[in-house]
Design an enzyme around this catalytic site. Structure first.
Site, short mmCIF file in Angstrom:
data_model
loop_
_atom_site.label_atom_id
_atom_site.label_comp_id
_atom_site.label_asym_id
_atom_site.label_seq_id
_atom_site.Cartn_x
_atom_site.Cartn_y
_atom_site.Cartn_z
N HIS A 29 1.35 1.00 -1.63
CA HIS A 29 1.69 -0.04 -0.66
C HIS A 29 3.05 0.21 -0.02
O HIS A 29 3.24 0.02 1.17
CB HIS A 29 1.66 -1.41 -1.35
CG HIS A 29 1.90 -2.56 -0.42
ND1 HIS A 29 0.91 -3.08 0.38
CD2 HIS A 29 3.01 -3.28 -0.17
CE1 HIS A 29 1.41 -4.08 1.08
NE2 HIS A 29 2.68 -4.22 0.77
N HIS A 59 -2.70 -8.21 3.96
CA HIS A 59 -2.50 -8.97 2.72
C HIS A 59 -3.86 -9.18 2.07
O HIS A 59 -4.27 -10.29 1.77
CB HIS A 59 -1.78 -10.30 3.00
CG HIS A 59 -0.48 -10.41 2.27
ND1 HIS A 59 0.03 -11.59 1.80
CD2 HIS A 59 0.40 -9.46 1.89
CE1 HIS A 59 1.17 -11.36 1.19
NE2 HIS A 59 1.43 -10.08 1.24
#
Lengths: 744, 236
Positions: free
Chosen positions: A49, A95
């Site tokens: 990420h 997200h």
């Protein structure tokens, strides 16, 4: 906390997502065993990420430069010159995993995070967009996700006073266990106020501003970098909690601070909170930072250095002001009821050095935590076998629609999950606050005016995941092409994109192959259409129980209108206007919503890509819109020509009569999704001028019919195949999503 | 004319009124911070839309304790025109300057859409330029706009013509279908007894420019200007 020796004995890096060789690399960098806090810092910043370990080497393929690009990839967000000394700042971020386990907070904090990326740059956020993917809406679990995600996005954007102006939602089984929530935010800033995340000037203070720090969201970025499984319920504490009210105060305080001219650098605390913001700011300036964690305002008692450094508590920023301006910073934040505390200073030794309760808690080279310092991988790639099966499908074996089946197929498609109106979603978003929205949700792109200028911008976010599954490279290029089409159809000139690449686990050769193809596809289309990549997000490991999602590269695109009011919408406007098709009538069925809905079939290699035609036809549409020749313009996408025409009629609440001539297959003519096409409505008096311009530019334009009445009718040759009352269509289509989600 | 727009922490429509009053209508308009205690020489006060204090306790419940609210109360009690829009309306309810309370929308969802209203009372400083019964468009955007008042008080309000706007359809009918949030009697806006304080959920500033799709809301502000001009004349 474990001692360095205990870490070594228990292999404590593994549950944090670090590989054995990565642990060895850390030991090499430090010349000693890392302590627990240091291990945690590396684990989060070296996660997929944060560090883009598997995708970074591919990015060099992206075109990133153009005269208008003021800030490209690598900063918090891209900045694009729009003239008058102003720039648009934009970025998309995913997200997905937080939203899969806690849809409301996951989606809300997604919006909060992307907003911070915008105002960190000094820009006032003026628009939000989002791109959502879910499983079958008939499933109660999926409905719960949809309700939570939409409410979360709405509540956060609404409260912060940023209008949500456009977006897309689509449904496919592959997203059932791994929904996608990509949020995009757009801001406007004067060139002179563009601010970067840089901690320069030895001795300058380092300040934590905004909210307090708690134990929420620890290891959120690590969680985002692994496949989802049944254990995810346990990961709920990894999801942060949003406070949009504090965010709104933070927006105003940060913009006021940046305007005051005392800011050297500023960075939001997103994934990996204090660790990422401090190491990035130091690394960007080739400086060091020293901090005392005991000074960080905390909302919980007894937090240790590991927790403080890894907390992902929301609505916080790290600010480096000029030395001596500390009190000015505090005064601005006090006015807005927010903390602003000096926690350390800028040094010149390149180290991130952290003290806690008088003890040295961590000491690592800042650059080794940054993206350049993190390991990167080029794993093996293999073309997946499923493509052979898809690509070898013989469409000859598929029966065509009989004329008397067409009406029913049309209704089935019009009321299907991916085509019905998204009204149920967008009504939960404030679309109008700030008084900039000239065209909101429900057209091809949103159009906003830019205060203080005559100019406007067009915004869209798009991707067809099925095309990408069928052809990862071609589909990715089509996602860029579709975004451009939406900008063109609104009267805008495409300027730049931000991309959110969502794929499965890149450690699987087939997925890594998809990733490489996706990047190539996006890059090729961006080159052809002149829209550089200004930054974005990569979200990998989107798998549940080993099953990957469709490759889903969502493309957020910015377009420019020299005159904000010279835009077009999709809505038919005037009785008697002629309806014309721009582009060649298609013969393709592959990848279509029709095949999926009517035949439950995904087959072929997706619609054909022709980037020259995309540019030629798009520029033509923009020209006829800005010269005021046409009344409406809509690109042909999901559902093909018949659905595109119906959407124009529905948006305008006015009927239409269309006649098509069928050389080959009826289903492909009506519902095929051949690309680079638009439907226009044009006053009869302007039609010759339109034809003339098309001839000049080598663009194919054909007459389809006429706007008017209260019915939507389509004839194939002499046979009426669709004949529907517009009122009934409006009812079924407008409230369609409510019904599919069981909300009515 | 001199307008004041109060800015609470979490207000988010404040700049929109500054734009409409300042740029579109060319009036003097200033933002007043909630911690100030004086409205200066303002002739008309606007409490803006948004989410003051995040609406975390109840909508408007905390904002009504802001220091500036003393001055707003005095201004209103002295007959000065006060307009509360959306969250501003909710603050006026909490401050006791208008009766009743807001519940969550009956859909339990936030709703943003273009809404039609019927003008019920043109005898207020903010509606004099409308025709009674006129149907106008003004967007709504709220999660708690479901107005409630006890039946006895409601009857009083109705009898005294204090309902100023009602949600209606294009025919001007205040049907249940045209009611976006479940408000009692389709109430979209009400006035105090003296008529100088108006609270409304719809956003007239969002339909004050042709480029935004409608200018139906502009007369709310133009009425205030006309009212102040008239009052100025009377004072001379």
């Amino acid at each position: 906390m474990l001692t360095p020796q205990e870490i070594q004995q228990t292999q404590a890096w593994r549950p944090m997502g670090l590989k054995d060789e990565e642990y060895q690399k850390i030991c090499g960098i430090l010349g000693r065993l890392p302590n627990y806090t240091e291990l945690g810092m590396y684990a989060v910043l070296w996660s997929e990420h944060c560090a883009y370990k598997h995708s970074r080497p591919l990015f060099k393929n992206f075109p990133t430069k153009a005269e208008r690009i003021l800030v490209g990839p690598g900063e918090n967000a891209g900045a694009i010159d729009i003239g008058d000394g102003l720039a648009i700042v934009m970025k998309v971020e995913s997200h997905n995993h937080p939203s899969a386990v806690e849809p409301y907070q996951g989606a809300a904090t997604g919006v909060g995070g992307i907003l911070r990326d915008i105002f960190t740059m000094g820009a006032r956020p003026i628009a939000n967009l989002n791109s959502l993917r879910f499983g079958d809406p008939a499933s109660e679990h999926v409905r719960r996700l949809v309700r939570g995600v939409v409410a979360g996005i709405g509540d956060y954007g609404n409260c912060t006073g940023v209008p949500t102006v456009a977006g897309e939602v689509s449904f496919a089984d592959c997203y059932a266990g791994n929904c996608l929530v990509n949020a995009m935010s757009v801001g406007v800033v004067s060139h002179s106020l563009i601010t970067k995340a840089s901690a320069s000037g030895v001795g300058n203070p380092v300040m934590v501003v905004g909210s307090t720090t708690g134990r929420d969201g620890i290891h959120g970025a690590t969680f985002a970098s692994a496949e989802l499984s049944e254990e995810n319920e346990e990961k709920r504490p990894s999801v942060q909690v949003g406070d949009p009210f504090t965010e709104k105060l933070l927006i105003e305080a940060c913009l006021e601070l940046i305007e005051s001219g005392v800011v050297v650098g500023i960075q939001d605390m997103g994934a990996a909170g204090l660790t990422s913001s401090s190491s990035e700011m130091a690394s960007n300036a080739s400086s060091g930072i020293e901090m005392d964690l005991s000074l960080v305002p905390q909302r919980e008692k007894g937090m240790n250095s590991y927790e403080i450094m890894l907390s992902e508590s929301q609505e916080r920023m790290l600010v480096v002001p000029k030395a001596g301006a500390e009190e000015q910073v505090k005064a601005i934040f006090k006015k807005w009821g927010l903390n602003a505390v000096v926690v350390g200073k800028v040094t010149d030794d390149g180290m991130l050095r952290v003290f806690h309760n008088g003890q040295l808690a961590a000491e690592v080279p800042a650059k080794s935590l940054s993206t350049e310092g993190a390991p990167s991988y080029v794993p093996p790639a293999k073309r997946p076998d499923y493509l052979d099966k898809l690509w070898s499908y013989d469409f000859q074996q598929l029966p065509d629609l009989e004329p008397d089946e067409i009406q029913e197929a049309f209704w089935q498609l019009l009321t299907s999950a991916n085509i019905v109106s998204r009204r149920w979603v967008w009504e939960q978003y404030d679309q109008d606050v700030q008084l900039g929205t000239l065209v909101g949700p429900g057209s091809d792109a949103a159009v906003l005016r830019i205060p203080g200028t005559k100019r406007g911008i067009a915004l869209t976010i798009d991707c067809n995941g099925r095309y990408c599954y069928q052809n990862p490279k071609g589909g990715a290029a089509l996602a860029v092409a579709e975004a451009a089409r939406n900008i063109y159809a609104s009267g805008g000139l495409p300027l730049a994109i931000t991309d959110g690449l969502n794929l499965g686990n890149p450690e699987k050769p087939e997925i890594y192959w998809q990733l490489t193809q996706t990047v190539q596809g996006v890059a090729a289309a961006c080159r052809a259409l002149g829209t550089p990549v200004t930054g974005g997000n990569v979200s990998l490991y989107n798998e549940t129980e080993g099953e990957a999602i469709y490759p889903t590269p969502v493309i957020g695109m910015l377009g420019l209108l020299e005159d904000a009011e010279q835009y077009a919408t999709i809505a038919f406007k005037n009785q008697g206007d002629l309806i014309a098709l721009v582009g060649e009538q298609g013969e393709e069925l592959s990848g279509s919503e029709y095949l999926h809905v009517r035949r439950n079939l995904v087959a072929g290699s997706g619609p054909k890509l022709d980037l020259d035609a995309e540019k030629r036809n798009g520029e033509f549409c923009r020209a006829v819109i800005s010269s005021g020749l046409v009344s409406s313009c809509h690109d042909v996408s999901d559902g093909g020509c018949a659905i595109a025409l119906a959407e124009c009629a529905l948006a305008g609440k006015i009927g239409a009569h269309v006649r098509l001539y069928c050389p080959n297959r009826r289903d492909a003519l009506l519902f095929g999704e051949s690309q680079a096409r638009y439907v226009l409505s044009v006053p009869e008096n302007n039609y010759d001028a339109l034809r003339g311009l098309a001839l000049q530019r080598g663009v194919s334009v054909s007459l389809l019919g006429r706007v008017g009445g209260d019915r939507f009718t389509v004839e194939l040759g002499e046979t009426k195949v669709i004949d529907s009352d517009l009122g009934k269509m409006l009812d079924q289509w407008t409230g369609g999503l409510d019904r599919l989600l069981g909300e009515k | 004319m001199k307008f004041a727009v109060v800015v609470f922490p979490g207000s988010n429509c404040d700049r929109d009124y500054l734009h409409v009053l300042g740029n579109v209508l060319r009036q003097e308009v200033t933002a007043v911070w909630h911690q100030d205690t004086s409205l200066g020489d303002a002739q008309c006060v606007i409490l803006p839309g948004g989410f003051s204090y995040g609406d975390y306790l109840r909508t408007g419940a905390l904002a009504c304790f802001s220091p500036i609210m003393e001055a707003v109360r005095d201004f209103a009690n002295g007959g000065g025109p006060v307009l509360g829009i959306c969250n501003g309306f909710q603050i006026l309810l909490e401050a006791g300057l208008l009766p009743g309370a807001m519940l969550r929308n009956r859909s339990l969802r936030f709703v943003c859409r273009r809404q039609l209203l019927r003008v019920e009372n043109t005898n207020t400083p903010f509606t004099s330029l409308y025709e009674k019964g006129q149907v106008i468009q003004a967007p709504i955007a709220h999660g708690e706009g479901n107005y409630y008042l006890e039946p006895a008080e409601l009857r009083q309000l109705e009898d005294n013509g204090r309902i100023v706007f009602r949600y209606a359809d294009s025919q001007g009918q205040a049907t249940d279908e045209a009611n976006p949030n479940g408000s009692v009697n389709n109430i979209a806006g009400i006035a105090n007894e003296a008529g100088n304080v108006l609270g409304m959920m719809p956003h007239p500033e969002r339909s004050s420019e042709e480029v935004l799709g409608s200018t139906d809301g502009l007369a709310v502000f133009q009425s205030a200007i006309a009212y102040l001009a008239e009052r100025g004349k009377a004072a001379c």
